[in-house]
Scaffold this active site. Structure first.
Site, short mmCIF file in Angstrom:
data_model
loop_
_atom_site.label_atom_id
_atom_site.label_comp_id
_atom_site.label_asym_id
_atom_site.label_seq_id
_atom_site.Cartn_x
_atom_site.Cartn_y
_atom_site.Cartn_z
N TRP A 10 -4.86 58.56 -24.46
CA TRP A 10 -5.23 59.26 -24.87
C TRP A 10 -6.43 59.70 -25.53
O TRP A 10 -7.50 60.80 -25.30
CB TRP A 10 -4.72 60.20 -26.33
N LYS A 11 -7.04 58.50 -25.08
CA LYS A 11 -8.78 58.10 -25.30
C LYS A 11 -9.02 59.09 -26.85
O LYS A 11 -8.50 59.22 -27.43
CB LYS A 11 -9.52 58.55 -23.77
N HIS A 96 -10.35 47.79 -20.21
CA HIS A 96 -10.72 49.92 -19.68
C HIS A 96 -11.60 49.28 -19.84
O HIS A 96 -12.95 49.42 -19.77
CB HIS A 96 -10.16 50.70 -20.26
N GLU A 166 -7.61 50.06 -12.03
CA GLU A 166 -8.10 51.16 -11.98
C GLU A 166 -9.40 51.50 -11.53
O GLU A 166 -10.42 50.65 -12.11
CB GLU A 166 -8.65 51.85 -13.88
N GLY A 172 -11.17 59.94 -14.24
CA GLY A 172 -12.17 61.22 -14.76
C GLY A 172 -12.98 61.58 -13.88
O GLY A 172 -13.97 63.02 -14.06
N GLY A 233 -4.58 58.82 -18.16
CA GLY A 233 -5.41 59.58 -18.53
C GLY A 233 -5.03 61.09 -19.13
O GLY A 233 -4.05 61.79 -19.55
#
Length: 250
Positions: A10-11, A96, A166, A172, A233
């Site tokens: 969820w950042k 990350h 990733e 994003g 994400g």
């Protein structure tokens, strides 16, 4: 047979109340549908404990987004692995790309965190991936291999480890690696693990893909032989999208 794993990162999104609302909806749907894949969510630190209580009945795993490599001390703004374990976390996401790119985390720092988290009994999701410049320069394998090797230095047991590939250029941005591009890197990671830990460890290691996974592309990505689920994400912030991805994972 490796069990697919889908984890929502969820950042820095959602208040505690919003997190509880989203977690409740996900837990209810997962509890009702009982998917074959393992499911986890990683809320913000302030929401961890409340979200953990919300999902504990459902089988959804609680994950943290980061940790420090010391137990306690003068590290303003940091959270230790024992604090995460006490809050109910079973997983922690480490390395990350946003931590590497925005906060200067090196492979050495990530390695210290990995060792500390594993020693605490947490399961680690180790993130690796290349930037667009690195991919265009043809050094993807070199970069990712170094992140794996250095991130796992002095780690003898990877039975509770998950690796998430990733590609930084696909996070994003709406861009996604093709299923063939993702599969190639996943296969390379598995080959690296085989060299480090042997055939059995490599065959049992789960490798997630993370990089703009959405309902429209999840199934084709997860169908590839070395892709064992996703680190999700933005799509994990929408219940229907997240559940569609979980369904695609089986």
């Amino acid at each position: 047979m490796r069990r697919t794993i889908v984890v929502g990162n969820w950042k820095m999104n959602n208040t505690i109340a919003e997190s509880i609302e989203l977690a409740t909806a996900i837990a209810e749907k997962v509890g009702a549908t009982k998917p074959e894949c393992e499911v986890g969510i990683a809320p913000t630190f302030p929401a961890l404990h409340e979200v953990g209580k919300t999902i504990e009945w459902s089988g959804v795993q609680l994950a943290a987004q980061n940790c420090h490599y010391e137990n306690d001390g003068a590290f303003t703004g940091e959270v230790s692995t024992r604090m995460l374990a006490a809050a109910g976390c079973s997983y922690v996401i480490l390395g990350h790309s946003e931590r590497r790119q925005l906060f200067g985390e090196t492979n050495e720092i990530v390695n210290r965190k990995v060792k500390k988290a594993l020693a605490e009994g947490l399961r680690v999701i180790l993130c690796v991936g290349e930037t667009l410049d690195e991919r265009e320069a043809g050094v993807t394998d070199k970069i990712v291999t170094a992140q794996v090797v250095e991130g796992l230095a002095d780690v003898s047991d990877i039975s509770t480890l998950v690796i998430a590939y990733e590609p930084v250029w696909a996070i994003g941005t709406g861009k996604t690696a093709t299923k063939e591009q993702a599969q190639d890197v996943h296969a390379s990671i598995r080959s690296t693990i085989e060299k480090l830990y042997g055939d059995s460890a490599a065959r049992h290691l789960r490798i997630q893909y993370g990089g703009s996974v959405k309902p429209s592309n999840a199934a084709e990505l997860f169908a590839m032989p070395d892709i064992d689920g996703g680190l999700i994400g933005g799509a994990s912030l929408k219940v229907e999208d997240f559940m569609a991805i979980i369904e695609a994972a089986g």
